[in-house]
Design an enzyme around this catalytic site. Structure first.
Site, PDB file in Angstrom:
ATOM      1  N   ARG B  90       0.833  -1.208   0.000  1.00 14.34           N
ATOM      2  CA  ARG B  90       0.000   0.000   0.000  1.00 14.34           C
ATOM      3  C   ARG B  90       0.871   1.263   0.000  1.00 14.34           C
ATOM      4  O   ARG B  90       0.470   2.287  -0.574  1.00 14.34           O
ATOM      5  CB  ARG B  90      -0.958  -0.012   1.193  1.00 14.34           C
ATOM      6  CG  ARG B  90      -1.998  -1.146   1.203  1.00 14.34           C
ATOM      7  CD  ARG B  90      -2.717  -1.325  -0.095  1.00 14.34           C
ATOM      8  NE  ARG B  90      -3.726  -2.388  -0.107  1.00 14.34           N
ATOM      9  CZ  ARG B  90      -3.487  -3.671  -0.402  1.00 14.34           C
ATOM     10  NH1 ARG B  90      -2.261  -4.111  -0.672  1.00 14.34           N
ATOM     11  NH2 ARG B  90      -4.479  -4.539  -0.436  1.00 14.34           N
ATOM     12  N   GLU B  93       1.997   1.683  -3.528  1.00 13.96           N
ATOM     13  CA  GLU B  93       0.917   2.198  -4.371  1.00 13.96           C
ATOM     14  C   GLU B  93       0.727   3.693  -4.130  1.00 13.96           C
ATOM     15  O   GLU B  93       0.403   4.437  -5.057  1.00 13.96           O
ATOM     16  CB  GLU B  93      -0.365   1.421  -4.064  1.00 13.96           C
ATOM     17  CG  GLU B  93      -1.390   1.548  -5.177  1.00 13.96           C
ATOM     18  CD  GLU B  93      -2.584   0.652  -4.943  1.00 13.96           C
ATOM     19  OE1 GLU B  93      -2.522  -0.549  -5.265  1.00 13.96           O
ATOM     20  OE2 GLU B  93      -3.593   1.157  -4.416  1.00 13.96           O
ATOM     21  N   SER B 116      15.128  14.952   1.420  1.00 16.23           N
ATOM     22  CA  SER B 116      16.170  13.997   1.802  1.00 16.23           C
ATOM     23  C   SER B 116      15.566  12.768   2.476  1.00 16.23           C
ATOM     24  O   SER B 116      14.646  12.881   3.294  1.00 16.23           O
ATOM     25  CB  SER B 116      17.164  14.640   2.768  1.00 16.23           C
ATOM     26  OG  SER B 116      18.158  13.694   3.141  1.00 16.23           O
TER      27      SER B 116
END
Lengths: 149, 149, 149, 149, 149, 149, 149, 149, 149, 149
Positions: B90, B93, B116
């Protein structure tokens, strides 16, 4: 109508936005939606209804062809991002370095489940810092539990 | 000493922690460090010095071999996480769907650079919600600008 | 305790089950859970609590080491299945041939969202047919809608 | 005639269908075929004969070029679906998490064989549920046994 | 019982067969099965029942551990063959060069379907030829037609 | 002359052939060549000389541009077939399941070598069968032995 | 007998050879075979018969276990070489830069076919050169023509 | 000038050469360069200066656009060859089967280094043989030694 | 002797070095070699002769087994580094962002050739900087020109 | 405006530069920027502001369309370089052979961190050498330390 897809429509928005010198934050304010959501939507990753498409079309002076293409279904497959681009890669590296810790903490504080990437929202802020300003991104997703059946 | 690496030491910590019924939050409180950082560190992704290794060793009743292995350099390559595991996926995604928007917003609000992943910290919270509690993860990284030379 | 993981524990269950001549359906009936869920759980893809582990351990005569390992967290990454194995590959091919149609139908009948793979259950039946019996698998997942934010 | 393939013809159908505001279910009813089959067929994954192509062409007002292209052989290779698209990915994850259990159950309840992906049909339903409606997909394939020779 | 799988059992058969100087054809004749089927089965790609395992065990003087392992379910995933091995690669190249032609001929002579790889048998012969003997392999699979539903 | 390659020429042949309602077998008979060879050749995988190109051009009423392109060198790289297309994939699966057995049988009945994929021919037949007709494909390649030097 | 394969036997040969300070050229001279062939054979890529295995075993003082393992069938899959190793990579780069030219020259000077990699031999020489000595490798394979059928 | 690259220019050379019925050997003789080098250069893998480009342009009657494009820098990345094409694949297989032996022989006869693929030349010959003519390719590269520093 | 390879020997060096609290720079000074070279060599990427192996063995108190393994040939394939490890990945990203520019500059300032990675040396320095110290790495390789032949 | 991206603009710069016979060093001197930076920027990997774009446009006589496209955001994903091109590959091989040593030296001389690829600069020099001139590339990046939080 024609052959433009969401990705091409998104490129058209970026080009027009640069030409007009309008920011994503200004677009969001103008159309009364969240900044991250509207950016993702105009790039092609969320649905844009007729009203929003026309508002943005007027604001940025988009061609009608782009206004129409913005109303196509969203595209969210792997091709919509280049994970080797350095700014995006840092997010990938974050998943690499912290993914296992996040999984441990979800399991401990919630149970056997996941953070939804669908019932999900995101915030993006610039936070001033004397040692250098910071990018602060908040991920907020509903916890979903695996069910027994 | 011995053949244990950081990954194996991390597995030993997880096993001992389960046996003792102690949470990551309790370990963090006990050793006076942040919960996300200490979880990542004990799983192997951050350095653990002798003092911390011995504190954790005492708290969880770890073998000396694990206490030693915890002090090896951290490991952060792609093998430290399984991105196909559903909870981690997840996050992947999320990068897929929002990566382009984040890149646009960094460019607009900061300039030609990145967030960063090194000068970086992360927060993890459970937020109560009547429609279902939510996982809230905050990413906080210093903005770094590309330089001209 | 020791070094057994969920995959190894699952192999131990399959071996003991073959030795005893007990079916998955009988295990499910005995422990009062669903047949598909209990099969997936004992192979390692769902959590097994102490009570269930001990019930199954007694039923199949499992070593205590396996009974312990069954209580470890589930494993669900890509390594838990071999998608090139012909029986599993047919499922992959079904996704290939029908995935786009399913996506169209979700969009049309529900909206901009997905069928959850977490709030999800599955049924498996043998259906007699004079031209050759049929495998009937039912996928049942909650619809989740993308949200605007 | 010309250069349109099945994928392009399918995109033409989707575009015309959106313009006309007709649903897949209505197309299916109109042409007297199943909803899932006709959706897959018009997207390009099943053969469409002249009669069906012309019925759909009339219903949606398709160009003759698209009506012709719909009659080309079906396309079913990996390029016909994007398995990283989130709605499709959930099906992939289902195969990942339940593939081994399905294989075990086929072996136990049928024998040494597979569920055919060719002598196969699929149903798709929206099922109302007070906690949120559900997507229910039924896979129905003939059992095929490996033969000894 | 123990830890041997089908691949390891197959290696044990090959080793014992070499030691005894018995050919696959002789094994097939001895156990009254087809030569290709029995070779594939003993390497691990088809099921071997107790009777066959014991016949082969006696013929080749196999350890009981191997006789047991031969009775495990078959393994047929991608790992059971090395397609880069030159003798196997020539089969891959045959699929590459002739796969499209075979697809055209199936479509023309049968319809919209496939040659089953499950209801399938194979023959292997050495055919004498003055310009150099030839390997002749016959593939024989049931035609399966896609169904409309 | 122009920009058409062999793949495009092959598509032109398939399109014209469909228009004329002529089968591969009829083309083969007409030009006095084997059915499998001529199909592969016209799809682009074997060389077509001027005489054959013109015969086929006349038979199918091909444009001169396609007749010219058919005379270009054959193309046989991995891009000439889609191994994920279900009908072709069954051949891939056959190599997966039987490749090791074929290698064993070549070694036993011939020696240390391969079945040539160059000095090679293939036959394709429909064989009637009361339980469903069968696709029968014969692979026939010269045995080549590795040499010592 | 036992568990050693050809790769492990090859490593044993290299280790013993280093210990004895004997060169590949000396081994080749001693056993009366070609230097390149014998090197490839002892590393595992060609068959070694009993006589040769015993000659080499005596010369290098190999364990009987290695002498036995040398007589197993050769291994020639992709795993027998690391193409990213810099010395081997230069060969890969040679194929990359000159592969298309070689194909053109085979087609022009021979016809529609290949240089056999089976009916093939190779020579390896050091050639003195005032600007730096040169590695000279000669590839020599039988031309094989595709056949019409 | 325009948009042609080296690959396209190389295709133009091949097309014109076929039209004129001139061989690579004749081109090489005409322009006074080596046959392998000139073939590789005209396909795009070596630099072609103005003089050579114009000589070849006149010889083959090339368009000025192609003559210009031939003078662009060479292209030598992985895309310039299709290693799955059967004639090229045999070279790949040669590296696979003999790469480790070549590495051993370089180490033994030269030291810790490589055969240069840059300070490199290649010869290609057809060698008559009563059992079938042979392709003989000679690779000749400077030995380069790793340095200590 | 025994089973240790260069990678394992390198790990042994790192472990012993940590135990002794000796730096790479001190090892280099002690044995009179360059710091980068000696680090790479002891990790396994350059040859270590008997004298150097024994010097280092004495300095770090290595087991004789490691001293022997250090004298094996160097290993330089892709497996010797994890390019996804964040510190190494930054080098990969440098090649990604600047590789095309370096290629342009080599072509312009030298000609049609490369910077050798074999006749090559590297320097590594910490350079103090008030805004944060800097890592300065110097790559120094002989220019090699492609030859015409 | 229009459809040109940074990659296409970079190709336009290279073409115009070749036509004018101007070097990267001369462009850098003319516009008062560093040679490596300006080369990377004009190829598309760094931002070019209006002033610089117009200076370069005038110097090289670029079309206005290219001058505009140069001002688009930089592109730095994996597609901007071909790492299999031999000159670039040598840099990849340097990372492969020396990456682990560099990581060790960063850890020893700085601590738990990386050399930034963002706060980074590079120098490129030709250094005369009687045994052959050398390419000397200096990488200079700020050290960034992982933080505890």
């Amino acid at each position: 109508m024609g052959e433009l897809g969401r990705i091409e429509a998104g490129r058209g928005v970026v080009r027009a936005k640069r030409g007009k010198g309008i920011s994503w934050a200004e677009i969001a304010a103008e159309v009364g939606r969240g900044k991250v959501w509207v950016t993702a939507a105009l790039l092609g990753q969320h649905p844009v209804d007729r009203e929003l498409a026309e508002q943005v079309g007027k604001l940025l002076g988009l061609d009608q062809e782009i206004v129409e293409a913005l109303q196509l279904p969203p595209v969210r497959g792997a091709h919509v991002v280049d994970t080797t681009e350095p700014a995006v890669y840092r997010l990938e590296e974050m998943v690499q370095v912290y993914g296992s810790a996040i999984h441990e903490l979800i399991r401990e504080e919630f149970g056997d489940g996941i953070m939804s990437a669908i019932d999900f929202e995101m915030d993006f802020q610039r936070v001033a810092d004397p040692k250098g300003d910071r990018v602060v991104i908040t991920l907020n997703g509903k916890y979903l539990q695996y069910r027994e059946f």
